[in-house]
Design a protein around this motif. Sequence first.
Motif, PDB file in Angstrom:
ATOM      1  N   ASN A 134      31.555  42.200  61.965  1.00 39.73           N
ATOM      2  CA  ASN A 134      31.327  41.647  63.301  1.00 39.73           C
ATOM      3  C   ASN A 134      32.619  41.354  64.043  1.00 39.73           C
ATOM      4  OD1 ASN A 134      28.352  41.139  64.015  1.00 39.73           O
ATOM      5  ND2 ASN A 134      28.490  40.610  61.845  1.00 39.73           N
ATOM      6  N   LEU A 135      33.603  40.844  63.320  1.00 38.51           N
ATOM      7  CA  LEU A 135      34.881  40.577  63.963  1.00 38.51           C
ATOM      8  C   LEU A 135      35.526  41.892  64.399  1.00 38.51           C
ATOM      9  CD1 LEU A 135      37.040  38.599  64.809  1.00 38.51           C
ATOM     10  CD2 LEU A 135      37.926  38.591  62.478  1.00 38.51           C
ATOM     11  N   GLY A 136      35.409  42.903  63.532  1.00 38.67           N
ATOM     12  CA  GLY A 136      35.948  44.222  63.863  1.00 38.67           C
ATOM     13  C   GLY A 136      35.288  44.802  65.101  1.00 38.67           C
ATOM     14  N   ALA A 137      33.946  44.749  65.119  1.00 32.80           N
ATOM     15  CA  ALA A 137      33.207  45.303  66.249  1.00 32.80           C
ATOM     16  C   ALA A 137      33.520  44.531  67.531  1.00 32.80           C
ATOM     17  CB  ALA A 137      31.708  45.262  65.962  1.00 32.80           C
ATOM     18  N   ALA A 138      33.614  43.205  67.407  1.00 37.87           N
ATOM     19  CA  ALA A 138      33.877  42.387  68.592  1.00 37.87           C
ATOM     20  C   ALA A 138      35.277  42.653  69.148  1.00 37.87           C
ATOM     21  CB  ALA A 138      33.717  40.901  68.247  1.00 37.87           C
ATOM     22  N   LEU A 139      36.253  42.783  68.258  1.00 36.61           N
ATOM     23  CA  LEU A 139      37.620  43.072  68.715  1.00 36.61           C
ATOM     24  C   LEU A 139      37.672  44.459  69.374  1.00 36.61           C
ATOM     25  CD1 LEU A 139      39.747  41.706  65.729  1.00 36.61           C
ATOM     26  CD2 LEU A 139      39.862  40.898  68.093  1.00 36.61           C
ATOM     27  N   ALA A 140      36.929  45.409  68.792  1.00 37.34           N
ATOM     28  CA  ALA A 140      36.902  46.753  69.366  1.00 37.34           C
ATOM     29  C   ALA A 140      36.249  46.732  70.744  1.00 37.34           C
ATOM     30  CB  ALA A 140      36.171  47.710  68.435  1.00 37.34           C
ATOM     31  N   SER A 141      35.186  45.919  70.884  1.00 41.42           N
ATOM     32  CA  SER A 141      34.504  45.850  72.180  1.00 41.42           C
ATOM     33  C   SER A 141      35.405  45.206  73.237  1.00 41.42           C
ATOM     34  CB  SER A 141      33.184  45.081  72.063  1.00 41.42           C
ATOM     35  OG  SER A 141      33.439  43.697  71.932  1.00 41.42           O
ATOM     36  N   LEU A 142      36.396  44.465  72.785  1.00 43.83           N
ATOM     37  CA  LEU A 142      37.354  43.859  73.719  1.00 43.83           C
ATOM     38  C   LEU A 142      38.541  44.794  73.971  1.00 43.83           C
ATOM     39  CD1 LEU A 142      37.269  40.214  72.308  1.00 43.83           C
ATOM     40  CD2 LEU A 142      36.396  40.956  74.527  1.00 43.83           C
ATOM     41  N   GLY A 143      38.422  46.014  73.479  1.00 48.56           N
ATOM     42  CA  GLY A 143      39.420  47.034  73.804  1.00 48.56           C
ATOM     43  C   GLY A 143      40.564  47.187  72.814  1.00 48.56           C
ATOM     44  N   LYS A 144      40.499  46.455  71.708  1.00 50.04           N
ATOM     45  CA  LYS A 144      41.578  46.567  70.709  1.00 50.04           C
ATOM     46  C   LYS A 144      41.263  47.698  69.730  1.00 50.04           C
ATOM     47  CE  LYS A 144      43.817  43.249  72.434  1.00 50.04           C
ATOM     48  NZ  LYS A 144      45.117  43.509  73.070  1.00 50.04           N
ATOM     49  N   SER A 145      42.293  48.350  69.230  1.00 51.33           N
ATOM     50  CA  SER A 145      42.055  49.327  68.169  1.00 51.33           C
ATOM     51  C   SER A 145      42.053  48.595  66.829  1.00 51.33           C
ATOM     52  CB  SER A 145      43.111  50.429  68.206  1.00 51.33           C
ATOM     53  OG  SER A 145      44.378  49.895  67.934  1.00 51.33           O
ATOM     54  N   VAL A 146      41.023  48.880  66.051  1.00 52.19           N
ATOM     55  CA  VAL A 146      40.790  48.110  64.825  1.00 52.19           C
ATOM     56  C   VAL A 146      40.476  49.049  63.668  1.00 52.19           C
ATOM     57  CG1 VAL A 146      39.366  46.330  63.737  1.00 52.19           C
ATOM     58  CG2 VAL A 146      39.751  46.253  66.209  1.00 52.19           C
ATOM     59  N   VAL A 147      41.063  48.767  62.504  1.00 47.29           N
ATOM     60  CA  VAL A 147      40.618  49.453  61.291  1.00 47.29           C
ATOM     61  C   VAL A 147      40.155  48.408  60.285  1.00 47.29           C
ATOM     62  CG1 VAL A 147      42.959  49.594  60.314  1.00 47.29           C
ATOM     63  CG2 VAL A 147      41.181  51.128  59.476  1.00 47.29           C
ATOM     64  N   LEU A 148      38.990  48.665  59.701  1.00 46.66           N
ATOM     65  CA  LEU A 148      38.448  47.778  58.683  1.00 46.66           C
ATOM     66  C   LEU A 148      38.708  48.416  57.322  1.00 46.66           C
ATOM     67  CD1 LEU A 148      35.016  47.242  60.425  1.00 46.66           C
ATOM     68  CD2 LEU A 148      36.599  45.393  59.910  1.00 46.66           C
ATOM     69  N   ILE A 149      39.285  47.643  56.409  1.00 49.19           N
ATOM     70  CA  ILE A 149      39.479  48.146  55.047  1.00 49.19           C
ATOM     71  C   ILE A 149      38.499  47.439  54.125  1.00 49.19           C
ATOM     72  CG2 ILE A 149      41.078  48.406  53.114  1.00 49.19           C
ATOM     73  CD1 ILE A 149      43.379  48.259  54.995  1.00 49.19           C
ATOM     74  N   ASP A 150      37.677  48.207  53.427  1.00 48.62           N
ATOM     75  CA  ASP A 150      36.810  47.618  52.420  1.00 48.62           C
ATOM     76  C   ASP A 150      37.603  47.562  51.112  1.00 48.62           C
ATOM     77  OD1 ASP A 150      34.892  46.764  50.716  1.00 48.62           O
ATOM     78  OD2 ASP A 150      33.361  48.211  51.322  1.00 48.62           O
ATOM     79  N   ALA A 151      38.064  46.372  50.747  1.00 48.68           N
ATOM     80  CA  ALA A 151      38.895  46.240  49.544  1.00 48.68           C
ATOM     81  C   ALA A 151      38.060  45.901  48.314  1.00 48.68           C
ATOM     82  CB  ALA A 151      39.966  45.172  49.771  1.00 48.68           C
ATOM     83  N   ASP A 152      36.751  45.916  48.462  1.00 50.21           N
ATOM     84  CA  ASP A 152      35.866  45.592  47.342  1.00 50.21           C
ATOM     85  C   ASP A 152      35.573  46.859  46.548  1.00 50.21           C
ATOM     86  OD1 ASP A 152      34.231  44.280  45.619  1.00 50.21           O
ATOM     87  OD2 ASP A 152      32.957  43.387  47.152  1.00 50.21           O
ATOM     88  N   ILE A 153      36.584  47.312  45.809  1.00 51.58           N
ATOM     89  CA  ILE A 153      36.463  48.586  45.102  1.00 51.58           C
ATOM     90  C   ILE A 153      35.466  48.460  43.950  1.00 51.58           C
ATOM     91  CG2 ILE A 153      37.735  50.266  43.708  1.00 51.58           C
ATOM     92  CD1 ILE A 153      40.179  49.370  45.533  1.00 51.58           C
ATOM     93  N   GLY A 154      34.524  49.392  43.890  1.00 51.87           N
ATOM     94  CA  GLY A 154      33.477  49.336  42.882  1.00 51.87           C
ATOM     95  C   GLY A 154      32.179  48.766  43.432  1.00 51.87           C
ATOM     96  N   LEU A 155      32.277  47.930  44.473  1.00 59.77           N
ATOM     97  CA  LEU A 155      31.082  47.351  45.102  1.00 59.77           C
ATOM     98  C   LEU A 155      31.180  47.537  46.615  1.00 59.77           C
ATOM     99  CD1 LEU A 155      30.828  44.033  43.054  1.00 59.77           C
ATOM    100  CD2 LEU A 155      29.230  45.937  42.933  1.00 59.77           C
TER     101      LEU A 155
END
Lengths: 265, 104
Positions: free
Chosen positions: A22-43
């Motif tokens: 949600n934070l990623g999507a909200a920041l993107a909707s405000l015009g920022k470029s965002v990358v989300l990293i899923d660091a939960d390897i295995g899950l």
Amino acid sequence: MSEVIVITSGKGGVGKTTTSANLGAALASLGKSVVLIDADIGLRNLDVVMGLENRIVYHLVDVVEGYCRLNQALIKDKRFDNLCLLPAAQTKDKTAVTPDQMRQLCKELKAEFDFVLVDSPAGIEQGFKNAIAGADTAIIVATPEVSSVRDADRIIGLLEAESMPPPRLICNRIRPAMVRRGDMLGISDILDILAIELLGVVPDDESIVVSTNRGEPAALSQGSRAGVAFRNIARRVLGEDVPFMNLDETNGFLGRLKRMFGSTR
Amino acid sequence: MLELIQRLFLREGSASKDVAKERLRMVLVHDRATVAPHVWEALKVDLIRVISRYLDIDEASMDVQLQTEKDAVALVASIPVRRVKRGPLPGGGEALGPGVGAAP
């Protein structure tokens, strides 16, 4: 100026992944470029919360092991061109990546995006250490429960030991009616104990379940109260001074009626 | 109104969030009282150095620990003394300066 932010909590199931999406999507909707990293390897989970599970070809471990280039593993969001996901591997475990590799990865992504959000796994072991390795700042997610606040306190201590700047807190799944009755820890109680800066308060909201079912972050739907809370958090991350939501909005006549008849919420 | 009725009829004792907060306080007193092993070692070395200026102590059987009582933490040290040192203090008898606390 780009920033790497890790979203962490110690305890599992308090809403780290939902908050990241949600934070990623909200920041993107405000015009920022965002990358989300899923660091939960295995899950791996951030992909399903974002609704991007069908697009995964390469993942984080492929990148650090050199099987693909970083850009090949990045998945573009359906809704925003300026939002990307780097998915976790599902078949490996936390030891497949080292803190040094994460540091390098975050550095490369930081050069291309305004925000790098790292969704940390639960726990305080290697996965957590990997997640915080490349981060400039941390956001701690806690729910108003003894176990969650206790774990948050431990995480604050660990981040301090790593010489990271003081983390900021998101109180998730607050139920205002229960707080009013004195049956749930309130924001002030939690801040009293943890003594860190409050970044946001997210009410417990059924719309989160619905939006997760659909793979569409609630921050993008207008009717969701949790979504409003996440949009406010995004604006605070951008340095805006946004007042905290009034959680007692259901105090009108209708709200009172509603509480009388369906008074579980 | 509903809340008032609930409070009148359903409530017994204190609100459960007060119980939660109190329990959290207690548990964190204990959680926060853990000291990293290297810090603990440095503390012991410093303690020995300072006390040895005045007392001849048995370092091997010295016991230093943090004890958590109900809602407080105490540093409890049991240090067997072999004898009290006499004569002028080493280092010309001056009290130790502010540098004493520094880890080796």
